[in-house]
Scaffold this motif. Sequence first.
Motif, PDB file in Angstrom:
ATOM      1  N   GLN A 197       0.830  -1.207   0.000  1.00  5.77           N
ATOM      2  CA  GLN A 197       0.000   0.000   0.000  1.00  5.77           C
ATOM      3  C   GLN A 197       0.865   1.258   0.000  1.00  5.77           C
ATOM      4  OE1 GLN A 197      -3.341  -0.119   2.795  1.00  5.77           O
ATOM      5  NE2 GLN A 197      -3.279  -2.350   2.667  1.00  5.77           N
ATOM      6  N   LEU A 198       1.979   1.239   0.737  1.00  6.99           N
ATOM      7  CA  LEU A 198       2.871   2.405   0.736  1.00  6.99           C
ATOM      8  C   LEU A 198       3.525   2.603  -0.633  1.00  6.99           C
ATOM      9  CD1 LEU A 198       4.590   2.297   4.239  1.00  6.99           C
ATOM     10  CD2 LEU A 198       2.933   3.978   3.398  1.00  6.99           C
ATOM     11  N   ILE A 199       3.935   1.525  -1.283  1.00  9.63           N
ATOM     12  CA  ILE A 199       4.524   1.655  -2.622  1.00  9.63           C
ATOM     13  C   ILE A 199       3.473   2.174  -3.604  1.00  9.63           C
ATOM     14  CG2 ILE A 199       5.379   0.341  -4.613  1.00  9.63           C
ATOM     15  CD1 ILE A 199       7.589   1.000  -2.691  1.00  9.63           C
ATOM     16  N   GLU A 200       2.259   1.658  -3.521  1.00  9.57           N
ATOM     17  CA  GLU A 200       1.184   2.153  -4.395  1.00  9.57           C
ATOM     18  C   GLU A 200       0.937   3.638  -4.154  1.00  9.57           C
ATOM     19  OE1 GLU A 200      -2.012  -0.582  -3.602  1.00  9.57           O
ATOM     20  OE2 GLU A 200      -1.130  -2.130  -4.901  1.00  9.57           O
ATOM     21  N   TYR A 201       0.985   4.050  -2.896  1.00  6.95           N
ATOM     22  CA  TYR A 201       0.824   5.467  -2.558  1.00  6.95           C
ATOM     23  C   TYR A 201       1.972   6.289  -3.145  1.00  6.95           C
ATOM     24  CZ  TYR A 201      -0.125   9.653   0.173  1.00  6.95           C
ATOM     25  OH  TYR A 201      -0.408  10.943   0.553  1.00  6.95           O
ATOM     26  N   ALA A 202       3.188   5.760  -3.055  1.00  2.00           N
ATOM     27  CA  ALA A 202       4.354   6.450  -3.624  1.00  2.00           C
ATOM     28  C   ALA A 202       4.201   6.607  -5.132  1.00  2.00           C
ATOM     29  CB  ALA A 202       5.633   5.686  -3.286  1.00  2.00           C
ATOM     30  N   ILE A 203       3.728   5.563  -5.794  1.00  2.00           N
ATOM     31  CA  ILE A 203       3.534   5.617  -7.249  1.00  2.00           C
ATOM     32  C   ILE A 203       2.477   6.658  -7.600  1.00  2.00           C
ATOM     33  CG2 ILE A 203       2.642   4.291  -9.222  1.00  2.00           C
ATOM     34  CD1 ILE A 203       4.115   1.830  -7.926  1.00  2.00           C
ATOM     35  N   GLU A 204       1.363   6.652  -6.881  1.00  8.36           N
ATOM     36  CA  GLU A 204       0.305   7.645  -7.118  1.00  8.36           C
ATOM     37  C   GLU A 204       0.832   9.063  -6.921  1.00  8.36           C
ATOM     38  OE1 GLU A 204      -3.029   6.768  -4.562  1.00  8.36           O
ATOM     39  OE2 GLU A 204      -3.138   4.704  -5.309  1.00  8.36           O
ATOM     40  N   THR A 205       1.604   9.263  -5.850  1.00  3.24           N
ATOM     41  CA  THR A 205       2.168  10.582  -5.554  1.00  3.24           C
ATOM     42  C   THR A 205       3.102  11.022  -6.680  1.00  3.24           C
ATOM     43  OG1 THR A 205       1.998  10.147  -3.186  1.00  3.24           O
ATOM     44  CG2 THR A 205       3.495  11.910  -3.851  1.00  3.24           C
ATOM     45  N   ALA A 206       3.933  10.104  -7.151  1.00  2.94           N
ATOM     46  CA  ALA A 206       4.855  10.412  -8.251  1.00  2.94           C
ATOM     47  C   ALA A 206       4.089  10.734  -9.530  1.00  2.94           C
ATOM     48  CB  ALA A 206       5.811   9.248  -8.471  1.00  2.94           C
ATOM     49  N   GLN A 207       3.049   9.979  -9.815  1.00  2.30           N
ATOM     50  CA  GLN A 207       2.253  10.239 -11.016  1.00  2.30           C
ATOM     51  C   GLN A 207       1.555  11.594 -10.938  1.00  2.30           C
ATOM     52  OE1 GLN A 207       0.024   6.526 -10.962  1.00  2.30           O
ATOM     53  NE2 GLN A 207       1.169   5.791 -12.754  1.00  2.30           N
ATOM     54  N   GLU A 208       1.008  11.919  -9.752  1.00  2.00           N
ATOM     55  CA  GLU A 208       0.362  13.223  -9.577  1.00  2.00           C
ATOM     56  C   GLU A 208       1.352  14.366  -9.772  1.00  2.00           C
ATOM     57  OE1 GLU A 208      -1.484  13.009  -5.719  1.00  2.00           O
ATOM     58  OE2 GLU A 208      -2.962  11.537  -6.411  1.00  2.00           O
ATOM     59  N   ALA A 209       2.628  14.114  -9.464  1.00  4.98           N
ATOM     60  CA  ALA A 209       3.681  15.118  -9.649  1.00  4.98           C
ATOM     61  C   ALA A 209       4.297  15.037 -11.052  1.00  4.98           C
ATOM     62  CB  ALA A 209       4.758  14.931  -8.582  1.00  4.98           C
ATOM     63  N   HIS A 210       3.707  14.214 -11.918  1.00  7.14           N
ATOM     64  CA  HIS A 210       4.145  14.063 -13.312  1.00  7.14           C
ATOM     65  C   HIS A 210       5.573  13.543 -13.433  1.00  7.14           C
ATOM     66  CE1 HIS A 210       0.392  15.992 -14.303  1.00  7.14           C
ATOM     67  NE2 HIS A 210       0.718  16.998 -13.519  1.00  7.14           N
ATOM     68  N   LYS A 211       5.933  12.614 -12.560  1.00  4.63           N
ATOM     69  CA  LYS A 211       7.258  11.982 -12.622  1.00  4.63           C
ATOM     70  C   LYS A 211       7.196  10.783 -13.573  1.00  4.63           C
ATOM     71  CE  LYS A 211       8.794  14.785  -9.444  1.00  4.63           C
ATOM     72  NZ  LYS A 211       9.647  15.910  -9.815  1.00  4.63           N
ATOM     73  N   SER A 212       8.308  10.510 -14.246  1.00  7.00           N
ATOM     74  CA  SER A 212       8.380   9.395 -15.198  1.00  7.00           C
ATOM     75  C   SER A 212       8.739   8.084 -14.529  1.00  7.00           C
ATOM     76  CB  SER A 212       9.432   9.674 -16.276  1.00  7.00           C
ATOM     77  OG  SER A 212       9.137  10.861 -16.951  1.00  7.00           O
ATOM     78  N   HIS A 213       9.480   8.158 -13.417  1.00  7.51           N
ATOM     79  CA  HIS A 213       9.845   6.943 -12.711  1.00  7.51           C
ATOM     80  C   HIS A 213      10.014   7.193 -11.218  1.00  7.51           C
ATOM     81  CE1 HIS A 213      12.791   7.935 -15.938  1.00  7.51           C
ATOM     82  NE2 HIS A 213      13.483   8.405 -14.966  1.00  7.51           N
ATOM     83  N   ILE A 214      10.008   6.066 -10.539  1.00  4.33           N
ATOM     84  CA  ILE A 214      10.221   6.060  -9.101  1.00  4.33           C
ATOM     85  C   ILE A 214      11.378   5.094  -8.852  1.00  4.33           C
ATOM     86  CG2 ILE A 214       8.515   4.243  -8.659  1.00  4.33           C
ATOM     87  CD1 ILE A 214       7.649   5.955  -6.215  1.00  4.33           C
ATOM     88  N   TRP A 215      12.237   5.438  -7.900  1.00  2.00           N
ATOM     89  CA  TRP A 215      13.407   4.591  -7.676  1.00  2.00           C
ATOM     90  C   TRP A 215      13.721   4.494  -6.189  1.00  2.00           C
ATOM     91  CZ3 TRP A 215      18.057   6.255  -5.518  1.00  2.00           C
ATOM     92  CH2 TRP A 215      18.216   7.640  -5.385  1.00  2.00           C
ATOM     93  N   LEU A 216      14.567   3.514  -5.856  1.00  2.00           N
ATOM     94  CA  LEU A 216      14.978   3.308  -4.472  1.00  2.00           C
ATOM     95  C   LEU A 216      16.264   2.502  -4.448  1.00  2.00           C
ATOM     96  CD1 LEU A 216      14.001   0.130  -4.198  1.00  2.00           C
ATOM     97  CD2 LEU A 216      11.805   1.200  -3.774  1.00  2.00           C
ATOM     98  N   GLY A 217      16.913   2.542  -3.297  1.00  2.00           N
ATOM     99  CA  GLY A 217      18.110   1.739  -3.068  1.00  2.00           C
ATOM    100  C   GLY A 217      17.781   0.610  -2.111  1.00  2.00           C
ATOM    101  N   VAL A 218      18.295  -0.590  -2.408  1.00  2.00           N
ATOM    102  CA  VAL A 218      18.040  -1.768  -1.578  1.00  2.00           C
ATOM    103  C   VAL A 218      19.375  -2.456  -1.302  1.00  2.00           C
ATOM    104  CG1 VAL A 218      16.777  -3.941  -1.366  1.00  2.00           C
ATOM    105  CG2 VAL A 218      15.862  -2.131  -2.806  1.00  2.00           C
ATOM    106  N   TRP A 219      19.631  -2.749  -0.037  1.00  2.00           N
ATOM    107  CA  TRP A 219      20.863  -3.449   0.322  1.00  2.00           C
ATOM    108  C   TRP A 219      20.935  -4.765  -0.450  1.00  2.00           C
ATOM    109  CZ3 TRP A 219      21.980  -6.505   5.349  1.00  2.00           C
ATOM    110  CH2 TRP A 219      23.361  -6.719   5.483  1.00  2.00           C
ATOM    111  N   GLU A 220      22.068  -5.016  -1.068  1.00  2.00           N
ATOM    112  CA  GLU A 220      22.224  -6.205  -1.916  1.00  2.00           C
ATOM    113  C   GLU A 220      21.966  -7.519  -1.173  1.00  2.00           C
ATOM    114  OE1 GLU A 220      26.235  -6.777  -3.419  1.00  2.00           O
ATOM    115  OE2 GLU A 220      27.078  -5.984  -1.566  1.00  2.00           O
TER     116      GLU A 220
END
Length: 172
Positions: free
Chosen positions: A108-131
């Motif tokens: 749900q938090l990732i979906e919220y992040a995607i919605e927020t990014a789309q509302e801000a007209h962003k082309s992508h969303i990214w993050l860092g994850v420990w290998e």
Amino acid sequence: MSIEKVTSKQLKALQTISIQTFTDTFGADNSEQDLADYLDSAYNDTQLSSEIANPNSAFYFIKHNGNIAGYLKLNSNDAQTENPNPDSMEVERIYILPTFKRLGLGTQLIEYAIETAQEAHKSHIWLGVWEHNAAALAFYTKLGFKEIGDHIFQLGDDAQRDLIMQKDLNLH
């Protein structure tokens, strides 16, 4: 379940959940000193207050049955921690307390992040994850994130490799 933007009045609650979830996620895999050094620098009052006040960053609590269950931190523009790109939004932090894991709150938090990014007209969303965080890597891969690079995450004296994962957003 509700998602609410964190305000400066909620600094102590944010600090508490930040320390608790980071320690739960990474404490067993790192030295006590490296962990303590990181927690002190990343989650002290001054640092968190500055991040809350930054107009290009936002924290969100996710609540389950009225209890804070986790949180999300989003960065845009120059608040991004890596190669600031005006077309991208970064998920810098996403953590769920152990009691509330496996309830779908992270999704749900990732979906919220995607919605927020789309509302801000962003082309992508990214993050860092420990290998070495296999569960997180599988989670993000399942949600359509793809590895596009890596960077160093400094945890105390330990330079760790994070994989950069990105999801292209379908902007209609």
